[in-house]
Structures are given as structure tokens and as C-alpha cells.
Design an enzyme around this catalytic site. Structure first.
Site, PDB file in Angstrom:
ATOM      1  CB  ILE A   1      -0.965  -0.014   1.202  1.00  0.00           C
ATOM      2  CG1 ILE A   1      -2.132  -0.954   0.906  1.00  0.00           C
ATOM      3  CG2 ILE A   1      -1.472   1.397   1.516  1.00  0.00           C
ATOM      4  CD1 ILE A   1      -3.211  -1.002   1.947  1.00  0.00           C
TER       5      ILE A   1
ATOM      6  CB  VAL B   1       0.138   1.192  -4.593  1.00  0.00           C
ATOM      7  CG1 VAL B   1      -0.938   1.817  -5.476  1.00  0.00           C
ATOM      8  CG2 VAL B   1       0.487  -0.203  -5.110  1.00  0.00           C
ATOM      9  CD  GLU B   2      -2.478   5.315  -1.435  1.00  0.00           C
ATOM     10  OE1 GLU B   2      -2.360   6.476  -1.888  1.00  0.00           O
ATOM     11  OE2 GLU B   2      -3.560   4.711  -1.433  1.00  0.00           O
ATOM     12  CB  THR B   3       3.932   7.759  -1.232  1.00  0.00           C
ATOM     13  OG1 THR B   3       4.449   6.797  -0.287  1.00  0.00           O
ATOM     14  CG2 THR B   3       2.621   8.314  -0.710  1.00  0.00           C
TER      15      THR B   3
ATOM     16  CE1 TYR C   1      -4.025   2.434  -3.900  1.00  0.00           C
ATOM     17  CE2 TYR C   1      -5.563   0.973  -2.779  1.00  0.00           C
ATOM     18  CZ  TYR C   1      -4.466   1.820  -2.748  1.00  0.00           C
ATOM     19  OH  TYR C   1      -3.816   2.037  -1.557  1.00  0.00           O
TER      20      TYR C   1
END
Length: 333
Positions: A119, A122-124, A316
Site C-alpha cells: 500500500i 502504490v500510494e507514494t 488499485y
């Protein structure tokens, strides 16, 4: 005459643009927001007025939210962004550097390291892309000037102001995504207030600079949304002759979703893994992905649904799941 009409339309458009970019403090909604924060939360009126007076309309935010990747790309294009070897290597490094915190998150929340690492990846991209938009500007722009979702973002603007007060931060200094998501974990302000934790023990919930706090916060978020340890996430299924996948898709509250047994009765074939009778009572949501050769059906179980609470896009959620499995496989070697 046509020339005069063109001039009139151009002037009206310019006036509209200027109004949108004007001082948000002059809006009646802003005054009502200030009254609410003062009366219900005892925040300082003058400080709030100063903050909202500094908020600026950001047209790039409107442009970005109007064309998110999840709506403009197919799965085979989307996966190329997040499932690259470089991101896997960075994820493995992040895992090794934070192994103790990730192990503690598993013990405390029941969420495995590979999912938390995926997570954040993928997020940052492990803190490399946290966003350069002023959250105050993004949320004011979307809350005041983006009617399709103004109610949601106006509430997030209120949460941002409360977050700043509670955490001793300058609301105008916080930066994030175009949608106002913050830090390594990309929490919206309401999610920060509800689910961010001080996992490092320094009396601060710092998801901007502390990997420990980001790890604990992601784990807490997933756990609070119903993550099941050792639960299935996503797998391909087959469809019997004449089965209409679109008619079987489920988008509502997962608590009311049909079971695997129900879907089998509708002609969906769950070939892998072997299902016990009790497992067939698990709830399931059907979806599909285009890997370049047409859409193929998949079944998402409880943990897939939980990931979509972080971001509602099914692409996502699949990206997080597949990255987690790549990380797990390589970390074990």
C-alpha cells in the site's frame, strides 16, 4: 452581433473564473464552517479566518480529479505504473529497513507486512511521491468549486482544520496529493483523525516523516475496516454459458454481498482453490480486468473489499494485492 455575443460569453467566463479564484473567506459556506469550528470545537475565529483567507483556487486540481488514472486506463496499462521491478526492489528495501515495525504491526493488527508495504508502495513509492499540492488549496478548491463531490471535500476541509489544531500544525503548510491525501500513507484528513496512530511512541502521529507511524496507521486502517488474517484476496473465476458478469457485479455494502455458494448457483465457477463447504459461505464480489486481451472475470473476497476501502478502484486493489505477492515471494528468497 455574433461578435458581441462572443465578447459577452468571454466576459461571463472570465467573471466566473475570477469568482472561483476569489477569497474563499467571503463565501457564506466558509463563514458557516468557521462558526461550526468555533462553536463546536472551540477553535480561534481569527486564526480560522486567516487560514481560509489564504486558501487559493487551484485549477490543476480540478483538471486532475476529472481524469484519474483509474478511469482512463485499462488494467494492463495501470499495472505498468505500479508493478515495475524498481518498485519491487524499493519495497523490499523498505521491508528490510522496517522489519521490526512491520512484525509488530502484524502482531498488533493482524495485517501482514507485504500488504502494508504494498500500500505504501502504490500510494507514494515509499515516500518519493507524496504530492506537492497545498492540502488547504486542494480541499478548498474541491469543496467550494467542484460540485460533483463538493460535500465530501468540504467535510475534508473541516477535518484538515481540526487536524491542524489537534496536531499543532500549520494547516497552510501541509502538502499532499491533488485530492488532499497526506503523507506516506496518503490519508485524507478524516482518515488521519480516525485511524492514524503513534506507532513510534514519541507522542506524535507523524505519517509524513515516520515510517513507523505510517506502518502502524495503515495496519490500523485495514484492521478497523475488517481485514482478516490469512484471508483470500482475489482470484480468477470462470463463467458458465450465458452468464452475464455485469448483472452479477456487486458494488454496495459488502455485508450484503452474495456468498460463493450463491454465485455458484448463478453459474460462476470457482475452480481454485479447493473450497470447503464453510468457505463457500464467504461473501464475494465479482469484477473484471482487461489484461490486453479483453475483460476476464475475477472474484474478490473480504480482504479485497477492505483494500477498496482505502481506494475504491478495483484496479488499485489488484495492484496492491499483486505487488504484495511479488514482495512476499522475493522477500522469502
Amino acid at each position: 452581433m455574433r461578435h458581441l455575443v462572443f465578447i459577452l460569453v468571454s466576459c461571463l467566463a472570465a467573471m466566473s473564473a475570477c469568482a472561483a479564484q476569489g477569497n474563499y473567506l467571503d463565501r457564506s459556506e466558509a463563514q458557516a464552517l468557521i462558526d461550526s469550528l468555533v462553536n463546536e470545537h472551540q477553535l480561534d475565529r481569527a486564526a480560522l479566518e486567516s487560514v481560509l483567507a489564504s486558501a487559493k483556487h487551484d485549477e490543476s486540481v480540478i483538471e486532475a480529479i476529472s481524469r484519474p488514472k483509474e478511469r482512463t486506463l485499462e488494467w494492463h496499462e495501470y499495472r505498468e505504473i505500479f508493478l515495475q521491478p524498481l518498485r519491487v526492489r524499493r519495497g523490499l528495501n523498505f521491508w528490510r529497513e522496517n522489519a521490526d515495525s512491520l512484525a509488530r504491526a502484524l502482531a498488533d493488527y493482524g495485517v501482514p507486512p507485504e500488504v502494508i508495504v504494498a500500500i505504501i508502495g502504490v500510494e507514494t513509492d515509499y515516500g518519493r511521491v507524496t504530492g506537492n499540492h497545498r492540502a488547504l488549496d486542494s480541499l478548498a478548491t474541491l469543496g467550494f468549486d467542484y460540485p460533483p463531490r463538493s460535500e465530501f471535500f468540504f467535510k475534508e476541509l473541516k477535518h484538515l482544520l481540526l487536524l491542524a489544531s489537534e496536531e499543532g500544525k500549520d494547516a497552510g503548510s501541509l502538502k499532499g496529493s491533488y485530492a488532499g491525501a497526506l503523507g506516506l500513507a496518503q490519508f485524507m484528513p478524516s482518515s488521519f483523525r480516525a485511524f492514524a496512530v503513534d506507532f513510534s511512541g514519541d507522542a506524535q502521529r507523524d505519517i509524513w516523516h515516520s515510517s513507523e507511524d505510517a506502518i502502524g496507521s495503515v495496519a490500523n486502517y485495514l484492521a478497523e475496516h475488517g481485514w482478516r488474517e490469512n484471508g483470500q484476496v482475489l482470484f480468477p473465476v470462470g463463467l458458465g454459458d450465458g452468464v452475464d458478469l455485469d448483472a452479477l457485479r456487486f458494488q454496495g455494502d459488502f455485508a450484503a454481498a452474495p456468498s460463493i455458494a450463491d454465485m455458484e448457483g448463478e453459474g460462476v465457477m470457482f475452480d481454485s482453490p479447493e473450497w470447503s463447504q464453510s468457505a463457500k459461505e464467504e461473501q464475494v464480489m465479482l469484477t473484471s480486468f482487461d489484461s490486453g486481451d479483453g475483460h476476464k472475470p475475477y472474484a474478490g473476497l473480504n480482504n479485497f473489499y477492505v483494500i477498496t476501502r482505502y481506494n475504491r478502484s478495483h484496479m488499485y486493489a489488484r495492484a496492491v494485492h499483486e505487488l504484495s505477492q511479488m514482495l512476499l515471494q522475493d522477500f522469502a528468497q
